[in-house]
Design a protein around this motif. Structure first.
Motif, short mmCIF file in Angstrom:
data_model
loop_
_atom_site.label_atom_id
_atom_site.label_comp_id
_atom_site.label_asym_id
_atom_site.label_seq_id
_atom_site.Cartn_x
_atom_site.Cartn_y
_atom_site.Cartn_z
N ALA A 120 0.84 -1.21 0.00
CA ALA A 120 0.00 0.00 0.00
C ALA A 120 0.87 1.25 0.00
O ALA A 120 0.60 2.21 -0.72
CB ALA A 120 -0.93 -0.01 1.21
N ARG A 121 1.95 1.21 0.76
CA ARG A 121 2.85 2.37 0.82
C ARG A 121 3.54 2.57 -0.54
O ARG A 121 3.67 3.68 -1.03
CB ARG A 121 3.89 2.19 1.92
CG ARG A 121 4.53 3.51 2.35
CD ARG A 121 5.77 3.32 3.21
NE ARG A 121 6.79 2.58 2.48
CZ ARG A 121 7.24 1.37 2.80
NH1 ARG A 121 6.76 0.74 3.86
NH2 ARG A 121 8.17 0.79 2.07
N LEU A 122 3.96 1.48 -1.15
CA LEU A 122 4.61 1.57 -2.46
C LEU A 122 3.66 2.06 -3.55
O LEU A 122 4.04 2.81 -4.44
CB LEU A 122 5.20 0.21 -2.86
CG LEU A 122 6.41 -0.23 -2.03
CD1 LEU A 122 6.71 -1.71 -2.26
CD2 LEU A 122 7.64 0.62 -2.38
N LEU A 123 2.40 1.66 -3.43
CA LEU A 123 1.41 2.13 -4.41
C LEU A 123 1.19 3.64 -4.24
O LEU A 123 1.14 4.38 -5.22
CB LEU A 123 0.09 1.36 -4.24
CG LEU A 123 -0.97 1.67 -5.30
CD1 LEU A 123 -0.48 1.34 -6.71
CD2 LEU A 123 -2.26 0.90 -5.01
N LYS A 124 1.10 4.06 -3.00
CA LYS A 124 0.96 5.49 -2.73
C LYS A 124 2.18 6.25 -3.27
O LYS A 124 2.03 7.31 -3.90
CB LYS A 124 0.83 5.71 -1.22
CG LYS A 124 0.66 7.15 -0.88
CD LYS A 124 0.65 7.42 0.58
CE LYS A 124 0.74 8.93 0.73
NZ LYS A 124 0.44 9.37 2.05
N ASP A 125 3.37 5.72 -3.04
CA ASP A 125 4.60 6.35 -3.56
C ASP A 125 4.54 6.50 -5.08
O ASP A 125 4.97 7.52 -5.62
CB ASP A 125 5.84 5.49 -3.24
CG ASP A 125 6.22 5.52 -1.76
OD1 ASP A 125 5.67 6.37 -1.02
OD2 ASP A 125 7.04 4.68 -1.37
N ALA A 126 4.04 5.47 -5.76
CA ALA A 126 3.98 5.52 -7.24
C ALA A 126 3.11 6.71 -7.68
O ALA A 126 3.49 7.47 -8.58
CB ALA A 126 3.43 4.20 -7.79
N TYR A 127 1.96 6.88 -7.04
CA TYR A 127 1.09 8.03 -7.38
C TYR A 127 1.74 9.34 -6.95
O TYR A 127 1.81 10.30 -7.73
CB TYR A 127 -0.30 7.87 -6.73
CG TYR A 127 -1.16 6.86 -7.44
CD1 TYR A 127 -1.76 7.18 -8.66
CD2 TYR A 127 -1.37 5.59 -6.92
CE1 TYR A 127 -2.55 6.25 -9.33
CE2 TYR A 127 -2.16 4.65 -7.58
CZ TYR A 127 -2.74 5.00 -8.78
OH TYR A 127 -3.51 4.08 -9.45
N TYR A 128 2.22 9.38 -5.72
CA TYR A 128 2.75 10.64 -5.19
C TYR A 128 3.99 11.10 -5.97
O TYR A 128 4.09 12.28 -6.34
CB TYR A 128 3.08 10.48 -3.70
CG TYR A 128 3.67 11.75 -3.13
CD1 TYR A 128 2.85 12.84 -2.86
CD2 TYR A 128 5.04 11.88 -2.93
CE1 TYR A 128 3.38 14.03 -2.39
CE2 TYR A 128 5.58 13.06 -2.45
CZ TYR A 128 4.75 14.13 -2.19
OH TYR A 128 5.28 15.30 -1.73
N ASN A 129 4.91 10.19 -6.22
CA ASN A 129 6.14 10.58 -6.94
C ASN A 129 5.85 10.99 -8.39
O ASN A 129 6.54 11.86 -8.93
CB ASN A 129 7.18 9.47 -6.87
CG ASN A 129 7.79 9.36 -5.48
OD1 ASN A 129 8.01 10.37 -4.81
ND2 ASN A 129 8.03 8.14 -5.01
N SER A 130 4.83 10.41 -9.00
CA SER A 130 4.42 10.84 -10.34
C SER A 130 3.85 12.26 -10.29
O SER A 130 4.17 13.10 -11.15
CB SER A 130 3.35 9.89 -10.90
OG SER A 130 3.86 8.59 -11.02
#
Ligand code: AR6
Length: 187
Positions: free
Chosen positions: A105-115
């Motif tokens: 879940a944290r990695l998925l959030k990172d993918a959206y946030y960093n994009s």
């Protein structure tokens, strides 16, 4: 099928469609670490955008990420023949057991946030996302949609550059889940 809401005067849109047709300044690719293309939305973006995208991805691999792009990180290339001027490539987590654990879940959030952050840094005002990790990577759509939408909403509240975030969902089923999640998040 489309729903629009305002967040701090900016637009959040969910719609059914094919992201390779979007006219936002940037579209996001649900890539894999190799950045060398693949199936699903990744395959569709490379085939419609043409070889320029892969050439730029190869350069990024050589100069910045010889071991591959880590999960949750994002990089940018031009959009080649796409309507979108840029493609932001990110890598979501693989939910091998079909479960979205806390780490995933944290990695998925990172993918959206960093994009989103990369878009903002580049002065990009409009961006479209697919539903990252919910195809070949098998993450559950319901929980994944909440992470996607919550990350976008929180970002739009803080950021001064990005004016519109669109989620372009490929099937009725995924669109309906995003719609329900959005209603729950903004009620
Ligand atoms: N427009 C919008 N959404 C799409 C499109 C499209 N043209 N095509 C598919 N989708 P997936 P992942 C949806 O598998 O799960 C690739 O091989 C699809 O219905 O594309 O992050 C990469 O190279 C699903 O909801 O990405 C990686 O190896 C969502 O896009 C791996 O798959 C994501 O499905 C990444 O897996």
């Amino acid at each position: 099928m489309m729903k629009k809401i305002k967040i701090s005067g900016k637009k959040l849109v969910i719609k059914k469609g094919d992201i390779t047709e979007e006219d936002t300044e940037a579209i996001v690719n649900a890539a894999n670490s190799s950045l060398m293309g693949g199936g699903g939305v990744d395959g569709a973006i490379h085939s419609k955008g043409g070889p320029v995208i892969l050439e730029e991805c190869k350069k990024i691999r050589e100069t910045e990420y010889p071991e591959g792009l880590p999960t949750g990180k994002a990089v940018i290339t031009s959009g080649g023949n796409l309507k979108a001027r840029y493609v932001i490539h990110t890598v979501g987590p693989v939910c091998s057991s079909g479960k979205l654990t806390e780490d995933k879940a944290r990695l998925l959030k990172d993918a959206y946030y960093n994009s989103l952050r990369l878009a903002s840094e580049r002065g990009i005002k409009t961006i479209a996302f697919p539903s990252i990790s919910t195809g070949a990577y098998r993450c559950p759509v319901e929980e994944s949609s909440k992470i996607a939408l919550k990350t976008a909403i929180d970002f739009l509240k803080e950021d001064r550059t990005v004016q519109e975030v669109r989620f372009v969902l490929f099937t009725d089923y995924i669109y309906e889940i995003y719609k329900k999640s959005l209603e729950e998040l903004v009620k």
